[in-house]
Design a protein around this motif. Structure first.
Motif, mmCIF file in Angstrom:
data_model
loop_
_atom_site.group_PDB
_atom_site.id
_atom_site.type_symbol
_atom_site.label_atom_id
_atom_site.label_comp_id
_atom_site.label_asym_id
_atom_site.label_seq_id
_atom_site.Cartn_x
_atom_site.Cartn_y
_atom_site.Cartn_z
ATOM 1 N N GLU A 1 2.927 0.925 0.039
ATOM 2 C CA GLU A 1 3.124 1.166 -1.383
ATOM 3 C C GLU A 1 3.140 2.677 -1.607
ATOM 4 O O GLU A 1 2.309 3.397 -1.065
ATOM 5 N N LEU A 2 4.088 3.129 -2.397
ATOM 6 C CA LEU A 2 4.142 4.538 -2.765
ATOM 7 C C LEU A 2 3.717 4.692 -4.210
ATOM 8 O O LEU A 2 4.233 4.007 -5.098
ATOM 9 N N VAL A 3 2.769 5.597 -4.435
ATOM 10 C CA VAL A 3 2.341 5.943 -5.788
ATOM 11 C C VAL A 3 3.246 7.086 -6.252
ATOM 12 O O VAL A 3 3.194 8.191 -5.726
ATOM 13 N N LEU A 4 4.094 6.779 -7.225
ATOM 14 C CA LEU A 4 5.181 7.696 -7.578
ATOM 15 C C LEU A 4 4.920 8.506 -8.835
ATOM 16 O O LEU A 4 5.728 9.347 -9.209
ATOM 17 N N GLY A 5 3.816 8.272 -9.506
ATOM 18 C CA GLY A 5 3.571 8.973 -10.766
ATOM 19 C C GLY A 5 4.147 8.194 -11.928
ATOM 20 O O GLY A 5 4.918 7.244 -11.758
ATOM 21 N N GLU A 6 3.751 8.577 -13.117
ATOM 22 C CA GLU A 6 4.211 7.923 -14.351
ATOM 23 C C GLU A 6 3.908 6.428 -14.328
ATOM 24 O O GLU A 6 4.642 5.603 -14.882
ATOM 25 N N GLY A 7 2.812 6.057 -13.642
ATOM 26 C CA GLY A 7 2.406 4.667 -13.576
ATOM 27 C C GLY A 7 3.213 3.806 -12.632
ATOM 28 O O GLY A 7 3.053 2.582 -12.605
ATOM 29 N N LEU A 8 4.077 4.411 -11.825
ATOM 30 C CA LEU A 8 4.941 3.656 -10.923
ATOM 31 C C LEU A 8 4.304 3.535 -9.538
ATOM 32 O O LEU A 8 3.949 4.538 -8.919
ATOM 33 N N VAL A 9 4.167 2.309 -9.061
ATOM 34 C CA VAL A 9 3.744 2.015 -7.699
ATOM 35 C C VAL A 9 4.725 0.985 -7.159
ATOM 36 O O VAL A 9 4.900 -0.085 -7.753
ATOM 37 N N VAL B 1 12.599 16.552 0.031
ATOM 38 C CA VAL B 1 11.913 17.010 1.242
ATOM 39 C C VAL B 1 10.866 18.049 0.854
ATOM 40 O O VAL B 1 11.136 18.956 0.067
ATOM 41 N N GLY B 2 9.670 17.898 1.401
ATOM 42 C CA GLY B 2 8.566 18.790 1.088
ATOM 43 C C GLY B 2 7.614 18.231 0.048
ATOM 44 O O GLY B 2 6.489 18.731 -0.089
ATOM 45 N N ASP B 3 8.033 17.203 -0.681
ATOM 46 C CA ASP B 3 7.161 16.601 -1.684
ATOM 47 C C ASP B 3 6.024 15.838 -1.017
ATOM 48 O O ASP B 3 6.198 15.215 0.036
ATOM 49 N N HIS B 4 4.864 15.878 -1.662
ATOM 50 C CA HIS B 4 3.704 15.117 -1.202
ATOM 51 C C HIS B 4 3.566 13.854 -2.053
ATOM 52 O O HIS B 4 3.681 13.914 -3.286
ATOM 53 N N LEU B 5 3.309 12.723 -1.398
ATOM 54 C CA LEU B 5 3.139 11.442 -2.067
ATOM 55 C C LEU B 5 1.886 10.754 -1.544
ATOM 56 O O LEU B 5 1.378 11.100 -0.473
ATOM 57 N N LEU C 1 8.519 9.990 6.322
ATOM 58 C CA LEU C 1 7.230 10.460 5.821
ATOM 59 C C LEU C 1 6.315 10.811 6.985
ATOM 60 O O LEU C 1 6.275 10.090 7.990
ATOM 61 N N ARG C 2 5.593 11.907 6.843
ATOM 62 C CA ARG C 2 4.616 12.303 7.859
ATOM 63 C C ARG C 2 3.251 12.415 7.201
ATOM 64 O O ARG C 2 3.129 12.873 6.064
ATOM 65 N N GLY C 3 2.208 12.006 7.918
ATOM 66 C CA GLY C 3 0.859 12.112 7.386
ATOM 67 C C GLY C 3 0.416 13.559 7.289
ATOM 68 O O GLY C 3 0.566 14.325 8.246
ATOM 69 N N VAL C 4 -0.129 13.930 6.153
ATOM 70 C CA VAL C 4 -0.598 15.309 5.968
ATOM 71 C C VAL C 4 -1.765 15.610 6.895
ATOM 72 O O VAL C 4 -1.897 16.729 7.419
ATOM 73 N N ASP C 5 -2.613 14.615 7.144
ATOM 74 C CA ASP C 5 -3.805 14.826 7.962
ATOM 75 C C ASP C 5 -3.630 14.362 9.409
ATOM 76 O O ASP C 5 -4.608 14.170 10.128
ATOM 77 N N GLY C 6 -2.385 14.168 9.832
ATOM 78 C CA GLY C 6 -2.154 13.807 11.225
ATOM 79 C C GLY C 6 -1.681 12.388 11.390
ATOM 80 O O GLY C 6 -0.784 11.927 10.685
ATOM 81 N N GLU C 7 -2.301 11.646 12.305
ATOM 82 C CA GLU C 7 -1.840 10.327 12.685
ATOM 83 C C GLU C 7 -1.884 9.354 11.513
ATOM 84 O O GLU C 7 -2.837 9.309 10.742
ATOM 85 N N LEU C 8 -0.838 8.526 11.411
ATOM 86 C CA LEU C 8 -0.736 7.535 10.343
ATOM 87 C C LEU C 8 -1.338 6.205 10.779
ATOM 88 O O LEU C 8 -1.427 5.917 11.985
ATOM 89 N N PRO C 9 -1.740 5.356 9.828
ATOM 90 C CA PRO C 9 -2.277 4.038 10.188
ATOM 91 C C PRO C 9 -1.269 3.207 10.981
ATOM 92 O O PRO C 9 -0.059 3.278 10.750
ATOM 93 N N VAL D 1 1.023 11.675 2.276
ATOM 94 C CA VAL D 1 2.160 11.891 3.168
ATOM 95 C C VAL D 1 3.070 12.955 2.565
ATOM 96 O O VAL D 1 3.071 13.205 1.356
ATOM 97 N N VAL D 2 3.854 13.584 3.438
ATOM 98 C CA VAL D 2 4.832 14.572 2.993
ATOM 99 C C VAL D 2 6.215 14.093 3.444
ATOM 100 O O VAL D 2 6.371 13.539 4.533
ATOM 101 N N VAL D 3 7.192 14.271 2.590
ATOM 102 C CA VAL D 3 8.557 13.876 2.901
ATOM 103 C C VAL D 3 9.177 14.914 3.828
ATOM 104 O O VAL D 3 9.313 16.080 3.448
ATOM 105 N N ILE D 4 9.544 14.517 5.055
ATOM 106 C CA ILE D 4 10.126 15.477 5.996
ATOM 107 C C ILE D 4 11.606 15.186 6.266
ATOM 108 O O ILE D 4 12.278 15.970 6.944
ATOM 109 N N GLY D 5 12.099 14.076 5.745
ATOM 110 C CA GLY D 5 13.508 13.746 5.933
ATOM 111 C C GLY D 5 14.027 12.932 4.773
ATOM 112 O O GLY D 5 13.309 12.091 4.219
ATOM 113 N N ARG D 6 15.275 13.174 4.409
ATOM 114 C CA ARG D 6 15.894 12.461 3.287
ATOM 115 C C ARG D 6 17.399 12.428 3.517
ATOM 116 O O ARG D 6 18.023 13.473 3.698
ATOM 117 N N ARG D 7 17.994 11.226 3.555
ATOM 118 C CA ARG D 7 19.444 11.143 3.718
ATOM 119 C C ARG D 7 19.952 9.841 3.129
ATOM 120 O O ARG D 7 19.207 8.861 3.001
#
Length: 309
Positions: free
Chosen positions: A42-50, A85-89, A25-33, A8-14
């Motif tokens: 669950e978001l996989v955030l890096g540095e072992g964080l989920v 915004v713009g980050d991929h997760l 969040l928007r799906g990079v490949d289109g429609e989301l589940p 997913v890509v972050v398209i909004g943040r407030r």
């Protein structure tokens, strides 16, 4: 089971409230589940964080997901301070152990960030024409998210910041619950315990809760054996070591996340034996059925379990 990973890509943040951040969040490949009210991802955030976050947008929108993140702990601090915004997760799920069920009447009880799974439930109850009421508490009004959206529902929503009204009047709210009322509650542990105590006399299944922190563990840790039907292994689970840790050491790959019985990711079918359920996910009916268990915290009531692993 948990769905496949979704990029997913972050398209909004407030900022929604003091210490509460909204991400779109928007799906990079289109429609989301697909998801329904009560689901989390669950978001996989890096540095072992989920970390797990409830979906709080419109379940009919298949193109975006919305979550609210309270800045509390390393995972949410990572989101607040580093996700832009713009980050991929990578997202996993959705998964739903707090499913919204059809009923003629609802009482929704939310404390703090516990409003996130309740928000789409309110929308579904309204769309279905059901009778409902929401009692929403927080430490102070400025820290309570989604007040602008909830204002549209008028008097059916009671906003009760603690610094203005004190603790939520749960006795008054629950005294009005009729036998056909479903009670949904999400919030801090003291609130959940208080609601559970007051709802002990209600019919089974009338109260549904979701926890962000695990229930206190009750019961001694005794050794037992686990037969894994798929891999053909028999493992001894020692005191102080979980089933999940033991099967991982044996080279069996199990999808897991929280490791404290709150997310439901490690849900495993039980083929034989009686689980000692210690999770914060399953309902009393699901525990009595014994068909599944969370192997990160739950154990065996006897000397042996057979699991579909």
């Amino acid at each position: 089971m948990v769905g496949a990973d979704t990029e997913v890509v972050v398209i909004g943040r407030r900022e929604l409230a003091d210490g509460v951040l909204e991400l779109i969040l928007r799906g990079v490949d289109g429609e989301l589940p697909f998801w329904r009210a009560g689901a989390h991802i669950e978001l996989v955030l890096g540095e072992g964080l989920v970390r797990q976050y409830s979906l709080c947008g419109d379940s009919a929108d298949s193109t975006t997901w919305r979550i609210g993140v309270l800045k509390e702990g390393p995972g949410s601090t990572f989101v607040h301070e580093r996700v832009r915004v713009g980050d991929h997760l990578v997202a996993r799920g959705p998964r739903n152990h707090f499913a919204f069920k059809e009923a003629p009447r609802y009482l929704f009880l939310a404390g703090g960030i516990g409003i996130t799974p309740i928000l789409p439930m309110v929308a579904e109850a309204e769309a279905a024409g059901a009778e409902w009421r929401l009692l929403y508490g927080g430490r102070r009004r400025s820290a309570m998210a989604f007040l602008d959206e909830l204002a549209a529902y008028g008097e059916r929503v009671e906003i009760r910041p603690q610094d203005e009204f004190g603790l939520l009047d749960l006795d008054s709210a629950l005294s009005e619950a009729t036998p056909d009322t479903l009670v949904y509650c999400c919030g801090p542990e003291p609130m959940l315990v208080a609601v559970e105590e007051r709802c002990a006399a209600l019919a089974d299944g009338s109260l549904r809760t979701e926890r962000f922190t695990p229930k206190p563990v009750v019961g001694a840790d005794e050794a037992f054996e686990v037969d894994l039907s798929v891999s053909g292994l028999t493992l001894r689970i020692e005191p102080g070591c979980s089933i999940l840790e033991t099967v991982e050491k044996a080279g069996v790959n199990v999808l897991s996340s929280c490791r404290e019985g709150t997310c439901g990711t490690c849900e495993t079918p039980v083929l034989e034996g009686e689980p000692d359920h210690r999770d914060s996910v399953l309902t009393e009916a699901e525990r009595a059925d014994g068909g599944f268990m969370m192997i990160c915290v739950s154990r065996a009531r006897g000397l042996r379990l057979v699991l579909e692993l």
